[in-house]
Motif scaffolding. Structure first.
Motif, PDB file in Angstrom:
ATOM      1  N   VAL A  80       0.856  -1.176   0.000  1.00  0.00           N
ATOM      2  CA  VAL A  80       0.000   0.000   0.000  1.00  0.00           C
ATOM      3  C   VAL A  80       0.898   1.234   0.000  1.00  0.00           C
ATOM      4  CG1 VAL A  80      -1.975  -1.070   1.147  1.00  0.00           C
ATOM      5  CG2 VAL A  80      -0.177   0.023   2.520  1.00  0.00           C
ATOM      6  N   GLN A  81       0.396   2.314  -0.569  1.00  0.00           N
ATOM      7  CA  GLN A  81       1.171   3.543  -0.651  1.00  0.00           C
ATOM      8  C   GLN A  81       1.019   4.351   0.632  1.00  0.00           C
ATOM      9  OE1 GLN A  81       0.775   7.074  -1.033  1.00  0.00           O
ATOM     10  NE2 GLN A  81       2.916   7.331  -1.626  1.00  0.00           N
ATOM     11  N   LEU A  82       2.151   4.844   1.141  1.00  0.00           N
ATOM     12  CA  LEU A  82       2.141   5.632   2.367  1.00  0.00           C
ATOM     13  C   LEU A  82       3.340   6.555   2.381  1.00  0.00           C
ATOM     14  CD1 LEU A  82       1.208   6.257   5.323  1.00  0.00           C
ATOM     15  CD2 LEU A  82       2.720   4.386   6.041  1.00  0.00           C
ATOM     16  N   LEU A  97      -7.253   1.170   4.255  1.00  0.00           N
ATOM     17  CA  LEU A  97      -7.214  -0.007   5.125  1.00  0.00           C
ATOM     18  C   LEU A  97      -8.542  -0.189   5.852  1.00  0.00           C
ATOM     19  CD1 LEU A  97      -3.613   0.437   6.567  1.00  0.00           C
ATOM     20  CD2 LEU A  97      -4.348  -1.183   4.798  1.00  0.00           C
ATOM     21  N   ILE A  98      -9.155   0.915   6.265  1.00  0.00           N
ATOM     22  CA  ILE A  98     -10.437   0.833   6.956  1.00  0.00           C
ATOM     23  C   ILE A  98     -11.529   0.356   6.007  1.00  0.00           C
ATOM     24  CG2 ILE A  98     -12.245   2.224   8.052  1.00  0.00           C
ATOM     25  CD1 ILE A  98      -9.925   3.937   9.219  1.00  0.00           C
ATOM     26  N   PRO A 103      -8.878  -7.011   9.780  1.00  0.00           N
ATOM     27  CA  PRO A 103      -8.115  -6.607  10.965  1.00  0.00           C
ATOM     28  C   PRO A 103      -6.641  -6.988  10.865  1.00  0.00           C
ATOM     29  CG  PRO A 103      -9.363  -8.595  11.437  1.00  0.00           C
ATOM     30  CD  PRO A 103      -9.791  -8.145  10.067  1.00  0.00           C
ATOM     31  N   PHE A 104      -5.847  -6.340  11.696  1.00  0.00           N
ATOM     32  CA  PHE A 104      -4.430  -6.662  11.846  1.00  0.00           C
ATOM     33  C   PHE A 104      -4.182  -7.226  13.238  1.00  0.00           C
ATOM     34  CE2 PHE A 104      -4.292  -3.271   8.625  1.00  0.00           C
ATOM     35  CZ  PHE A 104      -3.519  -3.884   7.638  1.00  0.00           C
ATOM     36  N   ASP A 105      -3.329  -8.204  13.300  1.00  0.00           N
ATOM     37  CA  ASP A 105      -2.898  -8.721  14.593  1.00  0.00           C
ATOM     38  C   ASP A 105      -1.735  -7.917  15.149  1.00  0.00           C
ATOM     39  OD1 ASP A 105      -4.512 -11.339  14.888  1.00  0.00           O
ATOM     40  OD2 ASP A 105      -3.678 -11.465  12.865  1.00  0.00           O
ATOM     41  N   ILE A 143      -6.264   3.680  12.427  1.00  0.00           N
ATOM     42  CA  ILE A 143      -6.596   2.272  12.185  1.00  0.00           C
ATOM     43  C   ILE A 143      -6.619   1.462  13.481  1.00  0.00           C
ATOM     44  CG2 ILE A 143      -5.657   2.363   9.844  1.00  0.00           C
ATOM     45  CD1 ILE A 143      -3.251   0.688  10.930  1.00  0.00           C
ATOM     46  N   ALA A 144      -6.616   2.137  14.623  1.00  0.00           N
ATOM     47  CA  ALA A 144      -6.567   1.416  15.900  1.00  0.00           C
ATOM     48  C   ALA A 144      -7.707   0.423  16.048  1.00  0.00           C
ATOM     49  CB  ALA A 144      -6.567   2.405  17.060  1.00  0.00           C
TER      50      ALA A 144
END
Length: 321
Positions: A80-82, A97-98, A103-105, A143-144
């Motif tokens: 992904v671009q950031l 991402l949202i 979800p992310f671990d 993204i929390a």
């Protein structure tokens, strides 16, 4: 969980025997160095990794080995671009991402710049503070909700935090004379304080955060240092080490440099590392005095200071979390 891992351990050694199938992990800064190796080690053990990078074309080339490791290890890798120096880019990445919703671990805030000439980000922040701290501050907080209960945030700091505490009144060197190492120190102290406060805010749901020192490694991070700069820095470290009865400084390899990141993210006990600063695959002790490399300064893990930085960071970026 305890281990015998240390300064010379590699990421693969830390993850030996661990199956990460089904784990989803975000790693920033995957166009070179530690970010690439961290992603490679994780996908080789079955993880699905999303790698974030400013220059996607460069990252595509740099991560060819990551994709190969993913295929062999039954992992998965996406980009992904950031651009952490642009809050518009940070917000766009978070929105992407949202919208994706998966979800992310684990989130590993790996990207950064070091000892750069004076400059400012798109939003007018001093380059190192804006990129290393504020960019990640906005991304991670936005993204929390995607980070799973029981998950982990790992922010990459540095022994360079010893150069300076954060300056909450003059973060952009509007009044003070600019010094690239002082600016780097501010940003790396901020990385630790961010982890301390993020951990406090989220540990009730089992989401823990820590900061880590990967070690001294020759990567693109040092692009602004000349050979003489490096030699002078190493000489200074060795002089102090000799006075303290410590061995001379030794650079780590990139696989060794990625070891503490994956140890803190995957292997270490959450209660052991939560809200702490780690180095060489263990939790560092608070140290004062002239030590140049080992341990963490008390101001960098001070809970009240962490709250103050959080409040100021919200003010600077114009968002509350």
């Amino acid at each position: 969980m305890t281990s015998s891992f240390g300064a010379t351990s590699t990421a693969d050694e830390v993850l030996a025997g661990i199956d990460l199938t089904g784990r989803r992990i975000l790693v920033t800064g995957v166009s070179a160095g530690l970010g690439v190796e961290t992603a490679r080690a994780l996908v080789a053990h079955g993880a699905s990794v999303v790698g974030a990078a400013r220059d996607l074309a460069k990252a595509e080339t740099a991560t060819a080995g990551v994709r190969a490791a993913a295929a062999q290890g039954h992992g998965h890798f996406d980009l992904v671009q950031l651009d952490l120096a642009s809050l518009a880019s940070v917000r766009a990445c978070a929105d992407h991402l949202i919208t994706d919703g998966r979800p992310f671990d684990v989130v590993i805030a790996n990207a950064g710049v070091m000892a750069s000439p004076f400059g400012k980000t798109v939003d007018g922040f001093e380059t190192q503070f804006g990129t290393n701290h504020l960019g990640h501050f906005v991304l991670v907080n936005r993204i929390a909700s995607l980070i799973a209960d029981g998950g982990r945030l790992v922010t990459l700091s540095s022994a360079g935090h010893r150069f300076s505490d954060v300056d909450l009144d003059d973060p952009n060197f509007d009044r003070a004379d600019y010094d690239p190492w002082a600016a780097y120190g501010r940003s790396k102290t901020a990385n630790i304080l961010f982890a301390v406060e993020f951990d406090r805010r989220h540990k009730a749901r089992g989401l823990r955060a820590c900061a880590i020192m990967p070690g001294g490694i020759r990567t693109e991070l040092g692009r602004h240092m000349t050979q003489s700069d490096e030699e002078a820095l190493v000489a200074s470290i060795n002089e102090t080490n000799a006075k303290a009865g410590l061995p001379p400084f030794a650079f780590k390899t990139i696989p060794q440099g990625a070891a503490t990141s994956v140890w803190a993210a995957i292997v270490a006990d959450a209660d052991l590392v939560g809200g702490r600063y780690c180095e060489d695959c263990h939790v560092a002790e608070i140290v004062e005095g002239q030590a140049l490399r080992n341990g963490v300064r008390a101001y960098a893990v001070d809970g009240e200071r962490a709250k103050q930085l959080w409040a100021k960071s919200e003010e600077w970026v114009g968002e509350r979390y």
